[in-house]
Design an enzyme around this catalytic site. Structure first.
Site: not given
Lengths: 245, 266
Positions: A21-23, A125-126
């Site tokens: 996910v968005t890291q 998962d921002p």
């Protein structure tokens, strides 16, 4: 800051491996500034999306009109901002289809975004953005912010990114409850100029949006005038220094 | 209405194009005791007649708060009303959570109507056997809605549902054109008088603090219910009306319900 990596998807087959996910953000916008006025609200941002230290996309808009009474501007991961734009457009279309004359107020739009951002954060998962919401409803201006973890508040002056460190003190000094939209535009230009001089990820091409009783007005992109002929700057840092070290 | 061979199933039309099960569900609403609703430009009032199954029993409550800006009065199957109440409360709270604003009345009632309609088009379900009067105040003003088991909903200036509600509607039709400008107190007065029309010919015969409850909501006025002893002051309008009916000048001088001379006087 690395988040969201580490736990393994089970069940066998080709999908084994860490959940991705968005890291970390890749293409990012810098600061967004906003100030509430007696006759409306104004926000400003530059038109740059940086790819690390490369000024890759130099003429893109980081401000978006959501309704006739509300705009949002965002810093952070640009693709996530595009997702937010799609989502909010979808919400406004749904509202239109309800066909009952009821319009979401800027505060309602802000709260909806807060729920989206916070919900995504809870799923690890921002949407990696700091979003500024500016609206004018019922004769009153509203200005608020929500970030990638869902922290949100409303305030008379708002700044994100480097604007928070360099711009907000200047905004606070200049703010008066009876400041007008025209004065605020000039104020924000001055602060964007400071940010261009001092923030390595801000360009001098900017965009300003104002929301008043007459609706939303988002300006074209325009370049700020900058001054590079200060004598000390031209002479160099060590001018007048006669020491041998 | 009479039984016929097309009324067994909710999924069967009659040759006349009617779904009888829906109409039977609306009969259940007509069996419930009366509730009356009316609105002004700024407030909505609901007045209800609470039936009790026996002297020993309490009187069945018919007013329910949904949110601080909206409430309902029910007529029909109470258990079905509970389900809809729970649903409406959840919808209102969800709206508040997502949008930080009170839910608009029209959307809340639409949600109830859509839910009711589902129950009219499934072989495995039956329609809700309850009608609601929904009273509330939102950014567009004061509103009064009626919902039906059929999934229809209507907005009203004033309305009544339940047993002998026609008498109340007749009263409301006579007076409704003046409602928009009335104060909350005057609105409550009309509500009680309208509700009284429904008991004039029944065994209840009069409104008491035990069998009457009312509620109101409006601008700067969150949902407020008036029950038991607090109803007394609202029922005083009935005494005032009695005075007017007994004649003008004489009634003004006399006490209402003057008892006959005491028996131990000669």
């Amino acid at each position: 800051m690395k988040i969201g990596g580490g736990h393994v998807r089970g069940g066998g087959g080709a999908a084994d491996g860490p959940v991705k996910v968005t890291q970390t953000p890749y293409v990012v916008g810098s600061s967004v500034l906003g100030v509430k006025c007696i006759d409306g609200v104004v926000i400003s941002s530059d038109t740059l999306a940086s790819y690390g230290s490369m000024a890759k996309f130099r003429k893109i808009s980081r401000i978006h009109k959501v309704s006739d009474a509300c705009v949002i501007g965002a810093g952070g991961e640009f693709s996530d901002f595009q997702e937010i734009k799609k989502t909010m457009d979808g919400v406004m279309i749904e509202q239109f289809c309800m066909d009952d004359g009821y319009v979401l107020t800027p505060s309602a739009i802000h709260q909806y975004l807060v729920r989206v951002m916070y919900g995504r954060r809870n799923k690890m998962d921002p949407l990696w953005n700091q979003v500024v919401m500016a609206g004018f409803h019922d004769g009153k201006a509203t200005l608020g912010m929500v970030d990638q973890v869902g922290s949100n508040f409303e305030s008379e002056v708002i700044a994100t990114g480097y604007g928070l460190y360099m711009g907000l003190p200047l905004l606070r000094n200049a703010y008066r409850p009876d400041i007008t939209v025209a004065e605020a535009k000039k104020l924000l230009e001055d602060i964007m100029r400071v940010l261009f001089y001092r923030d390595a990820r801000t360009s001098n091409s900017i965009q300003i949006a104002a929301v008043t009783k007459d609706g939303v007005e988002i300006s074209e992109f325009y370049d700020l005038e900058t001054k590079w002929d200060y004598q000390r700057f031209v002479d160099g840092a060590r001018s007048g220094d006669v020491s041998t070290w | 209405m009479f039984r016929n061979q097309y009324d067994t199933d909710i999924t069967t039309y009659s040759p006349q194009g009617r779904v009888h099960q829906i109409e039977y569900a609306m009969e259940a609403v007509k069996q419930g005791s009366a509730v009356v609703g009316l609105r002004s430009a700024t407030h909505v009032v609901l007045a209800t007649l609470k039936r009790s199954s026996s002297e020993l029993a309490s009187n069945q409550r018919k007013l329910f708060e949904i949110d601080s800006h909206v409430g309902i009065a029910i007529a029909g199957l109470t258990a079905d009303a509970r389900v809809l109440t729970r649903f409406m409360r959840a919808e209102c709270h969800n709206h508040q959570y997502v949008y930080e604003t009170p839910m608009p009345l029209s959307r809340l009632v639409l949600a109830v109507a859509d839910k009711s309609q589902v129950a009219t088009q499934r072989a495995s379900k039956r329609p809700f056997g309850v009608g609601l009067l929904v009273a509330g105040y939102d950014t567009t003003g004061a509103h009064l809605y009626q919902t039906c088991p059929s999934g229809n909903y209507f907005e009203y200036e004033a309305f009544a549902i339940g047993a002998r509600s026609q008498s109340a509607k007749t009263y409301l039709e006579k007076h409704f054109e003046s409602f928009a400008a009335l104060s909350l107190e005057e609105l409550c007065r009309h509500a009680i008088l309208a509700l009284q029309e429904t008991v004039a010919s029944s065994k209840d015969t009069e409104l008491t603090t035990r069998n009457t409850a009312l509620a109101f909501v409006g601008r700067d006025t969150p949902w407020t219910m008036v029950e038991d002893d607090s109803v007394e002051e609202y029922l005083l309008v009935l005494d005032a009306e009695d005075e007017l009916e007994e004649g003008d000048a004489d009634a003004a001088r006399q006490q209402p319900q003057q008892p006959p001379a005491a028996m131990d006087e000669s």
